[in-house]
Design a protein around this motif. Sequence first.
Motif, PDB file in Angstrom:
ATOM      1  N   ASP A 177       0.838  -1.207   0.000  1.00  0.00           N
ATOM      2  CA  ASP A 177       0.000   0.000   0.000  1.00  0.00           C
ATOM      3  C   ASP A 177       0.870   1.252   0.000  1.00  0.00           C
ATOM      4  OD1 ASP A 177      -2.387  -1.443   0.125  1.00  0.00           O
ATOM      5  OD2 ASP A 177      -2.503  -1.313   2.319  1.00  0.00           O
ATOM      6  N   VAL A 178       1.848   1.281   0.900  1.00  0.00           N
ATOM      7  CA  VAL A 178       2.702   2.455   1.033  1.00  0.00           C
ATOM      8  C   VAL A 178       3.508   2.666  -0.247  1.00  0.00           C
ATOM      9  CG1 VAL A 178       4.581   3.519   2.324  1.00  0.00           C
ATOM     10  CG2 VAL A 178       2.821   2.206   3.537  1.00  0.00           C
ATOM     11  N   ARG A 179       4.125   1.615  -0.753  1.00  0.00           N
ATOM     12  CA  ARG A 179       5.000   1.758  -1.929  1.00  0.00           C
ATOM     13  C   ARG A 179       4.221   2.203  -3.168  1.00  0.00           C
ATOM     14  NH1 ARG A 179       7.814  -3.094   0.308  1.00  0.00           N
ATOM     15  NH2 ARG A 179       9.891  -2.362   0.924  1.00  0.00           N
ATOM     16  N   THR A 180       3.100   1.547  -3.461  1.00  0.00           N
ATOM     17  CA  THR A 180       2.352   1.907  -4.665  1.00  0.00           C
ATOM     18  C   THR A 180       1.751   3.298  -4.547  1.00  0.00           C
ATOM     19  OG1 THR A 180       0.383   0.758  -3.819  1.00  0.00           O
ATOM     20  CG2 THR A 180       1.847  -0.474  -5.269  1.00  0.00           C
ATOM     21  N   SER A 181       1.324   3.685  -3.355  1.00  0.00           N
ATOM     22  CA  SER A 181       0.738   5.011  -3.157  1.00  0.00           C
ATOM     23  C   SER A 181       1.789   6.105  -3.301  1.00  0.00           C
ATOM     24  CB  SER A 181       0.077   5.096  -1.783  1.00  0.00           C
ATOM     25  OG  SER A 181      -0.972   4.149  -1.670  1.00  0.00           O
TER      26      SER A 181
END
Length: 244
Positions: free
Chosen positions: A114-118
Motif C-alpha cells: 500500500d505504502v510503496r504503490t501510493s
Amino acid sequence: MFSDADAAALYDLLNPWDPEQWPADRFFDELLMAAGSVLDVGCGTGAMLHRARERGHGGRLVGLDPDPAALARARRRTDVEWFKGAAADAAWDAEFELALMVSHAFQCLVTDDDVRTSLAAIHEALCVGGRFAFETRHPQARVWEDWNLSHASDVIDAGGRALRVWNEVESVTGDVVRFRGITAEPGGPLLRADRTSLRFLDVGTLDGFLAEAGFVVEARYGDWDRGPLTRTSREIITIARRAG
C-alpha cells in the motif's frame, strides 16, 4: 437506519475544516493557498478544497477519495475536480506543485505494498521539485490507548438525532491498530460500526519508504507550530520533495 451518507455528514460535523481554529488545518491551508496546483489525496468530503475556493484560490484543485458517500458531499462544489480512487490510483503525470494527505489519511496505507504503490503514484503526479505534505501519528504517543467509550463525543446531527460516537480498539499487531468506529444513540442501541486499520510507522521506516519512492525530506516537525520532532512528539509532520 444510519446510512453511508449519514456517516459522511456526521464526519463533517465532528471534523469541521477551520484553519482559524485548528493548528493542523492552518498548517496545511497555508501550503495549499501558496500552491498553484494541488492534489488532495484522501479528500473525503472535500472540506479543505471547498474552503480554498471560497477564500479565492484560483489554481487547479483536485480531490481523490475511494468513498462514494464522501465524494457525493465533495461534489456539491463543481469548481473542483473530483475523482474516485485510492492513493495508488493517482494516474497524473507531473501535473501538481503540491500533494496533500491530511487528517492522518496516510495511516490508512496499512501494508508495505500500500505504502510503496501510493508513494510511487503521488511521486509521479508531482512535477519535479513538487512537494508532498502529510502527517502520521507518532507511535510513541500510543494514542490508541484513549480510543474507548470513556472518550466518546456526544453530538446532535443535522437531522436532530442525538448521537454518541467513539472508537473501540480490537487489536494491536506490530505497528497496525485495528478498531471499530461506533455510532450509537446515547444509552441506546448501536446504529453503526465501521472497522478500520491504521498503521503507525516510526520515523526510520517512513523515511525509508520515502527515499525508495524518490522523495527527499525537506522539512520534518513534531507539532503544528513547526517545532522539532522530539521524544514527546505526538505527530510526525513531513514535507517531502520530488527529487527527480
